[in-house]
Design an enzyme around this catalytic site. Structure first.
Site, PDB file in Angstrom:
ATOM      1  N   ASP A 246       0.813  -1.220   0.000  1.00  0.00           N
ATOM      2  CA  ASP A 246       0.000   0.000   0.000  1.00  0.00           C
ATOM      3  C   ASP A 246       0.849   1.274   0.000  1.00  0.00           C
ATOM      4  O   ASP A 246       0.376   2.342   0.351  1.00  0.00           O
ATOM      5  CB  ASP A 246      -0.966   0.003   1.195  1.00  0.00           C
ATOM      6  CG  ASP A 246      -0.217  -0.094   2.510  1.00  0.00           C
ATOM      7  OD1 ASP A 246       1.010  -0.334   2.479  1.00  0.00           O
ATOM      8  OD2 ASP A 246      -0.852   0.071   3.565  1.00  0.00           O
TER       9      ASP A 246
ATOM     10  N   HIS B 199      23.887   0.868 -17.987  1.00  0.00           N
ATOM     11  CA  HIS B 199      22.828   1.281 -17.052  1.00  0.00           C
ATOM     12  C   HIS B 199      23.053   0.687 -15.670  1.00  0.00           C
ATOM     13  O   HIS B 199      22.123   0.216 -15.019  1.00  0.00           O
ATOM     14  CB  HIS B 199      21.445   0.899 -17.591  1.00  0.00           C
ATOM     15  CG  HIS B 199      21.031   1.747 -18.752  1.00  0.00           C
ATOM     16  ND1 HIS B 199      20.002   1.419 -19.582  1.00  0.00           N
ATOM     17  CD2 HIS B 199      21.526   2.911 -19.216  1.00  0.00           C
ATOM     18  CE1 HIS B 199      19.878   2.347 -20.521  1.00  0.00           C
ATOM     19  NE2 HIS B 199      20.792   3.274 -20.318  1.00  0.00           N
TER      20      HIS B 199
ATOM     21  N   ASP C  54      27.200   9.021 -13.674  1.00  0.00           N
ATOM     22  CA  ASP C  54      26.202   9.581 -14.591  1.00  0.00           C
ATOM     23  C   ASP C  54      24.987   9.903 -13.745  1.00  0.00           C
ATOM     24  O   ASP C  54      24.259   9.004 -13.315  1.00  0.00           O
ATOM     25  CB  ASP C  54      25.874   8.551 -15.683  1.00  0.00           C
ATOM     26  CG  ASP C  54      24.868   9.078 -16.704  1.00  0.00           C
ATOM     27  OD1 ASP C  54      24.222  10.117 -16.437  1.00  0.00           O
ATOM     28  OD2 ASP C  54      24.717   8.437 -17.763  1.00  0.00           O
TER      29      ASP C  54
ATOM     30  N   ASP D 190      21.628  16.102 -17.149  1.00  0.00           N
ATOM     31  CA  ASP D 190      22.193  14.762 -17.372  1.00  0.00           C
ATOM     32  C   ASP D 190      23.693  14.938 -17.611  1.00  0.00           C
ATOM     33  O   ASP D 190      24.100  15.425 -18.663  1.00  0.00           O
ATOM     34  CB  ASP D 190      21.474  14.154 -18.586  1.00  0.00           C
ATOM     35  CG  ASP D 190      21.878  12.715 -18.869  1.00  0.00           C
ATOM     36  OD1 ASP D 190      22.678  12.149 -18.104  1.00  0.00           O
ATOM     37  OD2 ASP D 190      21.381  12.159 -19.873  1.00  0.00           O
TER      38      ASP D 190
ATOM     39  N   HIS E   3      26.577   3.059 -27.962  1.00  0.00           N
ATOM     40  CA  HIS E   3      25.383   3.918 -27.872  1.00  0.00           C
ATOM     41  C   HIS E   3      25.554   5.166 -28.724  1.00  0.00           C
ATOM     42  O   HIS E   3      26.617   5.432 -29.270  1.00  0.00           O
ATOM     43  CB  HIS E   3      25.063   4.262 -26.412  1.00  0.00           C
ATOM     44  CG  HIS E   3      26.152   5.000 -25.666  1.00  0.00           C
ATOM     45  ND1 HIS E   3      26.336   6.362 -25.788  1.00  0.00           N
ATOM     46  CD2 HIS E   3      27.089   4.556 -24.790  1.00  0.00           C
ATOM     47  CE1 HIS E   3      27.337   6.718 -24.991  1.00  0.00           C
ATOM     48  NE2 HIS E   3      27.816   5.656 -24.392  1.00  0.00           N
TER      49      HIS E   3
ATOM     50  N   HIS F 130      20.908  12.821 -26.854  1.00  0.00           N
ATOM     51  CA  HIS F 130      19.444  12.770 -26.945  1.00  0.00           C
ATOM     52  C   HIS F 130      18.904  14.125 -26.532  1.00  0.00           C
ATOM     53  O   HIS F 130      19.572  14.874 -25.801  1.00  0.00           O
ATOM     54  CB  HIS F 130      18.894  11.669 -26.024  1.00  0.00           C
ATOM     55  CG  HIS F 130      19.462  11.690 -24.622  1.00  0.00           C
ATOM     56  ND1 HIS F 130      18.960  12.502 -23.635  1.00  0.00           N
ATOM     57  CD2 HIS F 130      20.521  11.044 -24.062  1.00  0.00           C
ATOM     58  CE1 HIS F 130      19.657  12.323 -22.526  1.00  0.00           C
ATOM     59  NE2 HIS F 130      20.623  11.450 -22.754  1.00  0.00           N
TER      60      HIS F 130
ATOM     61  N   HIS G  33      15.237  11.691 -21.458  1.00  0.00           N
ATOM     62  CA  HIS G  33      15.283  11.377 -22.892  1.00  0.00           C
ATOM     63  C   HIS G  33      14.036  12.035 -23.459  1.00  0.00           C
ATOM     64  O   HIS G  33      12.961  11.442 -23.485  1.00  0.00           O
ATOM     65  CB  HIS G  33      15.290   9.869 -23.136  1.00  0.00           C
ATOM     66  CG  HIS G  33      16.510   9.196 -22.577  1.00  0.00           C
ATOM     67  ND1 HIS G  33      16.602   7.851 -22.382  1.00  0.00           N
ATOM     68  CD2 HIS G  33      17.705   9.709 -22.186  1.00  0.00           C
ATOM     69  CE1 HIS G  33      17.805   7.551 -21.878  1.00  0.00           C
ATOM     70  NE2 HIS G  33      18.480   8.677 -21.749  1.00  0.00           N
TER      71      HIS G  33
ATOM     72  N   GLU H  67      27.426  12.924 -25.293  1.00  0.00           N
ATOM     73  CA  GLU H  67      27.936  11.953 -24.326  1.00  0.00           C
ATOM     74  C   GLU H  67      28.692  10.797 -24.945  1.00  0.00           C
ATOM     75  O   GLU H  67      28.300   9.648 -24.817  1.00  0.00           O
ATOM     76  CB  GLU H  67      26.785  11.424 -23.466  1.00  0.00           C
ATOM     77  CG  GLU H  67      25.557  10.945 -24.233  1.00  0.00           C
ATOM     78  CD  GLU H  67      24.481  10.386 -23.288  1.00  0.00           C
ATOM     79  OE1 GLU H  67      24.812   9.494 -22.497  1.00  0.00           O
ATOM     80  OE2 GLU H  67      23.337  10.849 -23.353  1.00  0.00           O
TER      81      GLU H  67
ATOM     82  N   TYR I 101      34.085   1.834 -23.718  1.00  0.00           N
ATOM     83  CA  TYR I 101      33.925   0.804 -22.696  1.00  0.00           C
ATOM     84  C   TYR I 101      34.663  -0.444 -23.157  1.00  0.00           C
ATOM     85  O   TYR I 101      34.281  -1.063 -24.143  1.00  0.00           O
ATOM     86  CB  TYR I 101      32.432   0.500 -22.493  1.00  0.00           C
ATOM     87  CG  TYR I 101      31.605   1.773 -22.417  1.00  0.00           C
ATOM     88  CD1 TYR I 101      31.456   2.470 -21.219  1.00  0.00           C
ATOM     89  CD2 TYR I 101      31.023   2.315 -23.574  1.00  0.00           C
ATOM     90  CE1 TYR I 101      30.738   3.661 -21.168  1.00  0.00           C
ATOM     91  CE2 TYR I 101      30.310   3.501 -23.534  1.00  0.00           C
ATOM     92  CZ  TYR I 101      30.175   4.172 -22.335  1.00  0.00           C
ATOM     93  OH  TYR I 101      29.472   5.354 -22.290  1.00  0.00           O
TER      94      TYR I 101
ATOM     95  N   ARG J 238      32.863   7.800 -19.860  1.00  0.00           N
ATOM     96  CA  ARG J 238      31.893   8.616 -20.602  1.00  0.00           C
ATOM     97  C   ARG J 238      32.025  10.045 -20.095  1.00  0.00           C
ATOM     98  O   ARG J 238      32.296  10.264 -18.908  1.00  0.00           O
ATOM     99  CB  ARG J 238      30.460   8.084 -20.407  1.00  0.00           C
ATOM    100  CG  ARG J 238      29.391   8.904 -21.106  1.00  0.00           C
ATOM    101  CD  ARG J 238      28.043   8.181 -21.277  1.00  0.00           C
ATOM    102  NE  ARG J 238      27.390   7.846 -20.018  1.00  0.00           N
ATOM    103  CZ  ARG J 238      27.313   6.643 -19.505  1.00  0.00           C
ATOM    104  NH1 ARG J 238      27.885   5.611 -20.129  1.00  0.00           N
ATOM    105  NH2 ARG J 238      26.705   6.423 -18.355  1.00  0.00           N
TER     106      ARG J 238
ATOM    107  N   GLU K 132      29.692  13.553 -20.412  1.00  0.00           N
ATOM    108  CA  GLU K 132      28.374  13.980 -20.886  1.00  0.00           C
ATOM    109  C   GLU K 132      28.047  15.378 -20.390  1.00  0.00           C
ATOM    110  O   GLU K 132      28.181  15.673 -19.204  1.00  0.00           O
ATOM    111  CB  GLU K 132      27.307  12.996 -20.378  1.00  0.00           C
ATOM    112  CG  GLU K 132      25.882  13.415 -20.708  1.00  0.00           C
ATOM    113  CD  GLU K 132      24.850  12.341 -20.391  1.00  0.00           C
ATOM    114  OE1 GLU K 132      25.090  11.532 -19.463  1.00  0.00           O
ATOM    115  OE2 GLU K 132      23.805  12.314 -21.066  1.00  0.00           O
TER     116      GLU K 132
HETATM  117  N1  GLY Z   1      21.634   8.936 -17.939  1.00  0.00           N
HETATM  118  C1  GLY Z   1      20.966   8.514 -19.081  1.00  0.00           C
HETATM  119  C2  GLY Z   1      21.677   8.911 -20.292  1.00  0.00           C
HETATM  120  O1  GLY Z   1      22.812   9.328 -20.221  1.00  0.00           O
HETATM  121  O2  GLY Z   1      21.151   8.892 -21.346  1.00  0.00           O
HETATM  122 MN    MN Z   2      22.237  11.122 -21.448  1.00  0.00          MN
HETATM  123 MN    MN Z   3      23.569  10.377 -18.554  1.00  0.00          MN
END
Ligand code: GLY
Ligand code: MN
Ligand code: MN
Length: 442
Positions: free
Chosen positions: A42, A245, A262, A273, A352, A356, A363, A386, A390, A408, A410
């Site tokens: 609940d 992720h 991140d 982000d 990737h 975005h 996103h 970004e 890897y 990374r 970003e």
């Molecule tokens: N943190 C999600 C991305 O970098 O797209």
């Molecule tokens: Mn991102």
């Molecule tokens: Mn990110």
């Protein structure tokens, strides 16, 4: 930081007017609130309003529906929401109620959500087109079909039911892609809070800590400024940085580990982000440094293409070219540049895309391609850049010294009339800047 920001009522009214102008006088637009979701028995997940409803009203409560009826004499903007209920409010906090919503949210009419069934068919009557997000909330889809059927059933009496059903995203996503000046104030604040949070994590990191301790530093900074994580913070030490992720955030940080963070704040609905990858010890190893420099170089090249008039796809292409060239130079890829670009070899280390749209959703909405072609970059767009690399810990196709390195970088970029503005400026980015910043805090 300065006082909390407030979105002016005029900003919402302007957005609704713009949407109604695009929808046209024969249309009706229906935007329900996000449903509450159960986390455990609940107890619910922290409530997050639907981004479209936030964009058009700022209304924070669940069990609400915004209806826009362009050109309607008795008011174009109608909100259905929960009635006041002192007993419930004593448990869950105050509700605006239909009596207060008109004034507080600038809507023409407000009714109890329990009257939706009775009132909505009458609003649909005489409208030709319905704009709505079909398939997002199946329960609501069925209700909408039911209301349309009610209007149809009354056709004998001269009622005209709507007969075009259109995806609201066609209009609203395109509108939301271009951030207005009020939204940008919020996005700058989200960016600033996120920069501060990342700096706190860089200052705090020490070998032997756990990843979640750094997560706590980040999120402490978010919360201190009235923000929250825009998505599950990623804090990955060593090879965990290769998991795109990664959200477990429960491993200890080793002496010579890089830490990939991140994380971004969501401030009043608007996301930032940011990713940085820094050495727990304060000094990059030779190999870590080489790959970090390469990713940083790729980000610079992508940023240089982030200009109005350029195809958006060039931002990614610039990163791919830079990374491929560098991977060949360092010996992680073999062969000729043209071949390796043609067979997209760098996807092994860079699986990737380079960014975005970002806004109310991390996103964010908006098409990347139009009629099969990359769309052109325009002022008012905000996107992330970004690039990353890897090298999986079990990748025996490369020399052992590279394995387990994940990097990374970003940042969030606003396109302006004559160039761009990096919203997440002011945080160490290059290896030199990062080492210098960290040296000042040990
Ligand atoms: N943190 C999600 C991305 O970098 O797209
Ligand atoms: Mn991102
Ligand atoms: Mn990110």
């Amino acid at each position: 930081m300065a006082a909390q920001l407030k979105m002016p009522a005029a900003a919402y009214a302007r957005r609704r007017r713009q949407l109604m102008r695009m929808a046209g006088d024969e249309a009706i637009v229906v935007v329900p609130a996000a449903p509450e979701r159960v986390r455990s028995r609940d107890t619910h997940y922290p409530y997050r309003q639907d981004s479209d409803l936030l964009y058009l009203t700022g209304f924070p409560e669940p069990e609400a529906v915004l209806v826009l009826i362009p050109g309607r004499m008795h008011g174009e903007t109608v909100l259905f929401c929960r009635e006041r209920d002192p007993a419930r409010e004593a448990w869950d906090g105050p509700r605006v109620g239909p009596e207060g919503a008109g004034e507080a949210y600038g809507v023409d009419d407000a009714y109890p959500i329990d009257d939706l069934d009775e009132i909505l068919p009458g609003l649909l009557e005489g409208r030709r087109r319905v704009y709505y997000h079909f398939g997002r909330d199946v329960e609501f889809d069925l209700k909408l079909i039911g209301w349309v059927n009610r209007v149809r059933a009354m056709m004998k009496m001269g009622n005209r039911p709507p007969h075009e059903f259109l995806e609201l995203g066609h209009l609203l996503d395109e509108q939301r892609l271009f951030k207005d000046r009020d939204e940008l104030r919020f996005m700058r604040r989200a960016a600033k809070i996120s920069v501060e949070a990342h700096a706190a994590a860089m200052r705090a990191v020490r070998p032997g800590m756990h990843e979640h301790e750094l997560q706590a530093e980040l999120e402490y900074a978010f919360r201190r400024h009235g923000a929250e994580p825009a998505y599950a913070s990623i804090v990955g030490a060593g090879a965990n940085g290769c998991v795109l992720h990664y959200v477990a955030n429960n491993a200890p940080i080793g002496d010579s580990d890089l830490v990939l963070v991140d994380a971004g704040a969501e401030y009043r609905g608007y996301a930032a982000d940011i990713t940085r990858t820094f050495p727990a010890s304060g000094r990059y190893t030779k190999e870590q440094r080489a790959l970090h420099d390469l990713v940083h170089g790729a980000q610079r090249q992508s940023l240089a293409r982030s200009m109005p008039g350029n195809p958006y796809a060039e931002v990614h292409q610039a990163a791919v070219e830079t990374l491929t060239e560098g991977l060949l130079r360092l010996g992680l890829l073999k062969g000729k540049l043209e071949q390796r670009l043609a067979d997209e070899s760098c996807r092994r280390f860079y699986p990737h895309k380079t960014g975005h749209w970002i806004g109310l959703d991390v996103h964010d909405v908006g098409d990347y391609r139009i009629d099969g072609e990359s769309r052109l970059i325009e002022p008012g767009m905000v996107f992330t850049i970004e690039p990353g690399l890897y090298v999986r810990p079990d990748d025996t196709s490369v020399a052992a010294k590279w394995r387990g390195i994940g990097i990374r970088i970003e940042d969030d970029v606003l396109v302006t009339r004559d160039g761009h503005e990096v919203l997440t400026e002011g945080l160490a980015r290059s290896a030199e800047e990062t080492e210098a910043f960290m040296a000042g805090h040990r």
